[in-house]
Design an enzyme around this catalytic site. Sequence first.
Site, mmCIF file in Angstrom:
data_model
loop_
_atom_site.group_PDB
_atom_site.id
_atom_site.type_symbol
_atom_site.label_atom_id
_atom_site.label_comp_id
_atom_site.label_asym_id
_atom_site.label_seq_id
_atom_site.Cartn_x
_atom_site.Cartn_y
_atom_site.Cartn_z
ATOM 1 N N ASP A 81 -75.153 122.893 -1.936
ATOM 2 C CA ASP A 81 -74.786 123.155 -0.664
ATOM 3 C C ASP A 81 -73.495 123.872 -0.376
ATOM 4 O O ASP A 81 -72.603 123.980 -1.003
ATOM 5 C CB ASP A 81 -74.535 121.591 -0.308
ATOM 6 C CG ASP A 81 -74.667 121.398 1.133
ATOM 7 O OD1 ASP A 81 -74.961 122.181 2.143
ATOM 8 O OD2 ASP A 81 -74.113 120.100 1.742
ATOM 9 N N GLU A 137 -86.636 118.543 5.091
ATOM 10 C CA GLU A 137 -86.015 118.741 6.560
ATOM 11 C C GLU A 137 -85.399 119.971 6.922
ATOM 12 O O GLU A 137 -85.125 120.377 8.020
ATOM 13 C CB GLU A 137 -84.895 117.770 6.438
ATOM 14 C CG GLU A 137 -85.224 116.400 6.245
ATOM 15 C CD GLU A 137 -85.903 115.650 5.047
ATOM 16 O OE1 GLU A 137 -85.336 116.258 3.967
ATOM 17 O OE2 GLU A 137 -86.652 114.929 5.025
ATOM 18 N N ASN A 138 -85.419 120.735 5.953
ATOM 19 C CA ASN A 138 -84.843 122.348 6.030
ATOM 20 C C ASN A 138 -85.929 123.109 7.147
ATOM 21 O O ASN A 138 -85.388 124.171 7.754
ATOM 22 C CB ASN A 138 -84.673 123.171 4.943
ATOM 23 C CG ASN A 138 -83.588 122.677 4.265
ATOM 24 O OD1 ASN A 138 -83.425 122.786 2.960
ATOM 25 N ND2 ASN A 138 -82.597 122.151 4.755
ATOM 26 N N TRP A 139 -87.105 122.707 7.295
ATOM 27 C CA TRP A 139 -87.923 123.351 8.405
ATOM 28 C C TRP A 139 -87.312 123.342 9.700
ATOM 29 O O TRP A 139 -87.601 123.937 10.598
ATOM 30 C CB TRP A 139 -89.426 122.843 8.351
ATOM 31 C CG TRP A 139 -90.180 122.990 6.998
ATOM 32 C CD1 TRP A 139 -90.327 121.879 6.190
ATOM 33 C CD2 TRP A 139 -90.660 124.220 6.687
ATOM 34 N NE1 TRP A 139 -91.117 122.500 5.237
ATOM 35 C CE2 TRP A 139 -91.316 123.784 5.382
ATOM 36 C CE3 TRP A 139 -90.869 125.422 7.043
ATOM 37 C CZ2 TRP A 139 -91.950 124.866 4.610
ATOM 38 C CZ3 TRP A 139 -91.366 126.448 6.240
ATOM 39 C CH2 TRP A 139 -91.915 126.068 4.943
ATOM 40 N N ARG A 172 -73.251 117.906 -6.883
ATOM 41 C CA ARG A 172 -73.405 118.325 -5.491
ATOM 42 C C ARG A 172 -72.240 119.079 -4.882
ATOM 43 O O ARG A 172 -71.124 118.638 -5.027
ATOM 44 C CB ARG A 172 -73.695 116.985 -4.431
ATOM 45 C CG ARG A 172 -73.928 117.434 -2.873
ATOM 46 C CD ARG A 172 -74.143 116.789 -1.930
ATOM 47 N NE ARG A 172 -74.407 117.127 -0.797
ATOM 48 C CZ ARG A 172 -75.315 116.944 0.042
ATOM 49 N NH1 ARG A 172 -76.297 115.747 -0.293
ATOM 50 N NH2 ARG A 172 -75.611 117.518 1.270
#
Length: 241
Positions: A28, A75-77, A189
Amino acid sequence: MALFKGKNPTAETPALDDNFQHIAFIMDGNGRWAKKRGMPREFGHKAGAKVFKRICEHCADRGFRAVTVYAFSTENWKRPEHEVNALMELLCDYLDEFIENHEDYKSRFVFIGDLSPLSPTLREKIAEAERINADSPRIINIAINYGGRAEMVHAFNTLAAEGKTTVTEEDIARVVYTHESGDPDMIVRTGGDLRISNFLLWQAAYAEFYFTDTLWPDLTPEDVDEAIRVFYSRKRRYGGL
Ligand code: FPP
Protein backbone atom coordinates in the site's frame (compact mmCIF):
# COMPACT_ATOMS: atom_id res chain seq x y z
CA MET A 1 0.58 -3.76 22.36
CA ALA A 2 3.29 -2.30 20.19
CA LEU A 3 2.47 -2.65 16.52
CA PHE A 4 5.55 -0.81 15.43
CA LYS A 5 9.11 -1.46 16.38
CA GLY A 6 11.95 1.00 15.99
CA LYS A 7 14.33 0.42 13.13
CA ASN A 8 17.70 -0.95 14.08
CA PRO A 9 19.55 -1.45 10.81
CA THR A 10 22.78 -2.50 12.49
CA ALA A 11 21.16 -5.46 14.26
CA GLU A 12 21.85 -8.89 12.85
CA THR A 13 19.03 -10.55 10.95
CA PRO A 14 18.41 -14.10 12.13
CA ALA A 15 18.53 -16.88 9.56
CA LEU A 16 15.09 -18.19 8.73
CA ASP A 17 13.96 -21.49 10.16
CA ASP A 18 10.83 -23.62 9.72
CA ASN A 19 8.79 -21.10 11.73
CA PHE A 20 9.23 -18.40 9.11
CA GLN A 21 8.93 -19.60 5.55
CA HIS A 22 6.16 -17.49 4.08
CA ILE A 23 5.86 -13.70 4.09
CA ALA A 24 2.96 -11.75 2.60
CA PHE A 25 2.77 -8.08 1.64
CA ILE A 26 -0.09 -5.63 1.35
CA MET A 27 1.70 -3.24 -0.99
CA ASP A 28 0.00 0.00 0.00
CA GLY A 29 1.00 3.61 -0.56
CA ASN A 30 1.85 3.82 -4.27
CA GLY A 31 -0.68 6.61 -4.88
CA ARG A 32 0.56 8.75 -1.99
CA TRP A 33 4.17 8.18 -2.99
CA ALA A 34 3.39 9.57 -6.46
CA LYS A 35 1.32 12.46 -5.09
CA LYS A 36 4.21 13.55 -2.86
CA ARG A 37 6.22 13.92 -6.07
CA GLY A 38 3.46 15.78 -7.93
CA MET A 39 3.01 12.81 -10.24
CA PRO A 40 -0.05 10.75 -11.29
CA ARG A 41 -0.89 7.66 -9.25
CA GLU A 42 0.20 5.39 -12.11
CA PHE A 43 3.76 6.65 -11.58
CA GLY A 44 3.58 5.26 -8.04
CA HIS A 45 2.40 1.87 -9.27
CA LYS A 46 5.29 1.76 -11.73
CA ALA A 47 7.75 2.49 -8.94
CA GLY A 48 5.93 -0.10 -6.82
CA ALA A 49 6.39 -2.78 -9.47
CA LYS A 50 10.16 -2.19 -9.48
CA VAL A 51 10.21 -2.54 -5.71
CA PHE A 52 8.14 -5.73 -5.99
CA LYS A 53 10.97 -7.28 -8.00
CA ARG A 54 13.68 -6.12 -5.60
CA ILE A 55 11.76 -7.41 -2.58
CA CYS A 56 11.08 -10.77 -4.26
CA GLU A 57 14.77 -11.19 -5.01
CA HIS A 58 15.68 -10.31 -1.46
CA CYS A 59 13.12 -12.72 0.00
CA ALA A 60 14.52 -15.53 -2.16
CA ASP A 61 18.05 -14.65 -1.00
CA ARG A 62 16.92 -14.72 2.62
CA GLY A 63 15.44 -18.19 2.04
CA PHE A 64 11.68 -17.64 2.12
CA ARG A 65 9.85 -20.49 0.43
CA ALA A 66 6.80 -18.37 -0.31
CA VAL A 67 6.02 -14.70 -0.87
CA THR A 68 2.45 -13.53 -1.42
CA VAL A 69 1.61 -10.04 -2.66
CA TYR A 70 -1.72 -8.25 -2.94
CA ALA A 71 -1.52 -6.68 -6.40
CA PHE A 72 -5.18 -6.07 -7.24
CA SER A 73 -8.20 -6.65 -5.02
CA THR A 74 -11.79 -7.44 -5.94
CA GLU A 75 -12.53 -3.88 -4.74
CA ASN A 76 -9.86 -2.21 -6.92
CA TRP A 77 -12.20 -2.33 -9.95
CA LYS A 78 -13.93 0.67 -8.34
CA ARG A 79 -10.92 2.87 -9.18
CA PRO A 80 -11.07 5.17 -12.21
CA GLU A 81 -10.87 3.27 -15.49
CA HIS A 82 -7.52 4.79 -16.45
CA GLU A 83 -5.94 3.60 -13.19
CA VAL A 84 -7.38 0.08 -13.56
CA ASN A 85 -6.06 -0.02 -17.15
CA ALA A 86 -2.66 1.24 -16.04
CA LEU A 87 -2.45 -1.49 -13.38
CA MET A 88 -3.41 -4.18 -15.90
CA GLU A 89 -0.81 -2.88 -18.38
CA LEU A 90 1.81 -2.84 -15.67
CA LEU A 91 0.99 -6.41 -14.81
CA CYS A 92 1.33 -7.36 -18.47
CA ASP A 93 4.73 -5.64 -18.60
CA TYR A 94 5.84 -7.45 -15.46
CA LEU A 95 4.78 -10.78 -16.86
CA ASP A 96 7.01 -10.05 -19.85
CA GLU A 97 9.76 -9.02 -17.46
CA PHE A 98 9.36 -12.24 -15.49
CA ILE A 99 9.20 -14.40 -18.60
CA GLU A 100 12.43 -12.81 -19.85
CA ASN A 101 14.35 -12.61 -16.57
CA HIS A 102 12.76 -15.43 -14.59
CA GLU A 103 16.08 -16.53 -13.13
CA ASP A 104 16.29 -13.31 -11.08
CA TYR A 105 13.16 -14.26 -9.15
CA LYS A 106 14.41 -17.78 -8.25
CA SER A 107 10.74 -18.75 -7.84
CA ARG A 108 7.63 -19.98 -9.54
CA PHE A 109 4.78 -17.51 -10.05
CA VAL A 110 1.29 -18.58 -8.94
CA PHE A 111 -1.64 -16.26 -9.58
CA ILE A 112 -4.35 -16.34 -6.96
CA GLY A 113 -7.82 -14.87 -7.30
CA ASP A 114 -10.60 -15.03 -9.88
CA LEU A 115 -8.74 -14.48 -13.13
CA SER A 116 -11.84 -14.94 -15.32
CA PRO A 117 -12.60 -11.19 -15.81
CA LEU A 118 -9.05 -10.47 -17.03
CA SER A 119 -8.39 -9.99 -20.74
CA PRO A 120 -7.58 -13.14 -22.75
CA THR A 121 -4.10 -11.72 -23.51
CA LEU A 122 -3.38 -11.23 -19.84
CA ARG A 123 -4.68 -14.68 -18.96
CA GLU A 124 -2.53 -16.30 -21.65
CA LYS A 125 0.52 -14.48 -20.33
CA ILE A 126 -0.32 -15.57 -16.79
CA ALA A 127 -0.56 -19.19 -17.94
CA GLU A 128 2.79 -18.86 -19.71
CA ALA A 129 4.42 -17.31 -16.62
CA GLU A 130 3.02 -20.05 -14.39
CA ARG A 131 4.70 -22.70 -16.54
CA ILE A 132 8.14 -21.12 -16.02
CA ASN A 133 10.35 -22.31 -13.14
CA ALA A 134 7.72 -25.01 -12.59
CA ASP A 135 10.12 -27.12 -10.54
CA SER A 136 11.27 -24.26 -8.29
CA PRO A 137 10.80 -24.95 -4.57
CA ARG A 138 9.91 -21.26 -4.07
CA ILE A 139 6.57 -19.69 -4.86
CA ILE A 140 5.54 -16.10 -5.44
CA ASN A 141 1.76 -15.84 -5.16
CA ILE A 142 0.40 -12.78 -6.93
CA ALA A 143 -3.12 -11.93 -5.85
CA ILE A 144 -5.14 -10.45 -8.72
CA ASN A 145 -8.86 -9.81 -8.53
CA TYR A 146 -8.47 -11.38 -5.12
CA GLY A 147 -10.66 -10.98 -2.06
CA GLY A 148 -10.56 -13.14 1.04
CA ARG A 149 -14.35 -13.47 1.20
CA ALA A 150 -14.61 -14.32 -2.49
CA GLU A 151 -11.92 -16.93 -1.91
CA MET A 152 -13.99 -18.52 0.87
CA VAL A 153 -17.06 -18.60 -1.40
CA HIS A 154 -14.93 -20.21 -4.12
CA ALA A 155 -13.57 -22.76 -1.63
CA PHE A 156 -17.04 -23.73 -0.35
CA ASN A 157 -18.42 -24.02 -3.89
CA THR A 158 -15.47 -26.21 -4.88
CA LEU A 159 -16.16 -28.50 -1.93
CA ALA A 160 -19.90 -28.53 -2.68
CA ALA A 161 -19.11 -29.53 -6.28
CA GLU A 162 -17.09 -32.42 -4.84
CA GLY A 163 -20.27 -33.50 -3.11
CA LYS A 164 -19.31 -32.48 0.42
CA THR A 165 -22.19 -31.47 2.67
CA THR A 166 -20.00 -30.83 5.73
CA VAL A 167 -16.42 -29.62 5.56
CA THR A 168 -13.33 -29.73 7.76
CA GLU A 169 -10.50 -27.23 8.18
CA GLU A 170 -8.31 -29.62 6.17
CA ASP A 171 -10.83 -29.55 3.30
CA ILE A 172 -10.75 -25.77 3.19
CA ALA A 173 -6.95 -25.61 3.44
CA ARG A 174 -6.82 -27.99 0.44
CA VAL A 175 -8.91 -25.75 -1.82
CA VAL A 176 -7.92 -22.18 -0.92
CA TYR A 177 -5.87 -20.49 -3.62
CA THR A 178 -2.68 -20.67 -1.52
CA HIS A 179 -2.95 -24.42 -0.92
CA GLU A 180 0.51 -25.02 -2.39
CA SER A 181 2.34 -22.54 -0.18
CA GLY A 182 0.37 -22.77 3.07
CA ASP A 183 -0.39 -19.93 5.45
CA PRO A 184 1.78 -16.82 5.74
CA ASP A 185 3.81 -16.60 8.94
CA MET A 186 3.87 -12.82 8.72
CA ILE A 187 1.78 -10.24 6.87
CA VAL A 188 3.50 -6.92 6.25
CA ARG A 189 1.40 -3.89 5.39
CA THR A 190 3.08 -0.75 4.14
CA GLY A 191 1.48 2.69 3.95
CA GLY A 192 0.43 3.19 7.58
CA ASP A 193 -3.09 1.74 7.65
CA LEU A 194 -3.85 -0.84 10.33
CA ARG A 195 -6.26 -3.16 8.58
CA ILE A 196 -6.41 -6.43 6.65
CA SER A 197 -8.51 -5.20 3.68
CA ASN A 198 -9.99 -8.60 2.77
CA PHE A 199 -6.54 -10.18 2.33
CA LEU A 200 -5.91 -13.86 3.17
CA LEU A 201 -8.75 -14.00 5.70
CA TRP A 202 -8.54 -17.76 6.19
CA GLN A 203 -4.76 -17.96 6.02
CA ALA A 204 -4.12 -15.06 8.44
CA ALA A 205 -5.44 -16.98 11.46
CA TYR A 206 -2.01 -17.24 13.16
CA ALA A 207 0.02 -14.77 11.12
CA GLU A 208 2.12 -12.13 12.80
CA PHE A 209 1.28 -8.64 11.57
CA TYR A 210 3.86 -6.00 10.83
CA PHE A 211 2.63 -2.52 9.99
CA THR A 212 4.93 0.20 8.76
CA ASP A 213 4.32 3.81 7.70
CA THR A 214 6.82 3.35 4.88
CA LEU A 215 5.06 3.66 1.52
CA TRP A 216 5.46 0.58 -0.69
CA PRO A 217 7.75 2.19 -3.29
CA ASP A 218 10.10 3.21 -0.44
CA LEU A 219 10.31 -0.29 1.05
CA THR A 220 13.85 -1.65 1.03
CA PRO A 221 15.44 -5.05 1.64
CA GLU A 222 16.62 -3.62 4.99
CA ASP A 223 12.96 -3.06 5.94
CA VAL A 224 12.28 -6.73 5.19
CA ASP A 225 15.21 -7.64 7.43
CA GLU A 226 13.70 -5.48 10.16
CA ALA A 227 10.40 -7.36 9.78
CA ILE A 228 12.35 -10.64 10.12
CA ARG A 229 13.96 -9.38 13.34
CA VAL A 230 10.56 -8.33 14.69
CA PHE A 231 9.15 -11.76 13.84
CA TYR A 232 11.82 -13.49 15.88
CA SER A 233 11.35 -11.07 18.77
CA ARG A 234 7.72 -12.14 19.15
CA LYS A 235 6.40 -15.15 21.02
CA ARG A 236 3.91 -17.22 19.03
CA ARG A 237 1.69 -19.26 21.29
CA TYR A 238 -1.11 -20.39 18.95
CA GLY A 239 -3.58 -20.07 21.81
CA GLY A 240 -1.35 -22.04 24.20
CA LEU A 241 0.76 -20.69 27.05
C1 FPP B 1 -2.12 0.03 -3.24
O1 FPP B 1 -1.61 1.34 -3.22
C2 FPP B 1 -1.51 -0.68 -4.37
C3 FPP B 1 -2.19 -1.26 -5.39
C4 FPP B 1 -3.67 -1.27 -5.49
C5 FPP B 1 -1.48 -1.89 -6.50
C6 FPP B 1 -0.25 -2.65 -6.15
C7 FPP B 1 0.55 -2.85 -7.37
C8 FPP B 1 1.88 -2.78 -7.47
C9 FPP B 1 2.80 -2.61 -6.31
C10 FPP B 1 2.58 -2.88 -8.77
C11 FPP B 1 2.25 -4.02 -9.63
C12 FPP B 1 2.50 -5.34 -9.02
C13 FPP B 1 3.11 -6.36 -9.59
C14 FPP B 1 2.96 -7.70 -8.98
C15 FPP B 1 3.93 -6.23 -10.79
P1 FPP B 1 -2.61 2.56 -3.41
O2 FPP B 1 -2.71 2.86 -4.84
O3 FPP B 1 -3.92 2.24 -2.75
O4 FPP B 1 -1.86 3.69 -2.64
P2 FPP B 1 -2.50 4.85 -1.75
O5 FPP B 1 -3.07 4.19 -0.52
O6 FPP B 1 -1.33 5.72 -1.45
O7 FPP B 1 -3.55 5.54 -2.58
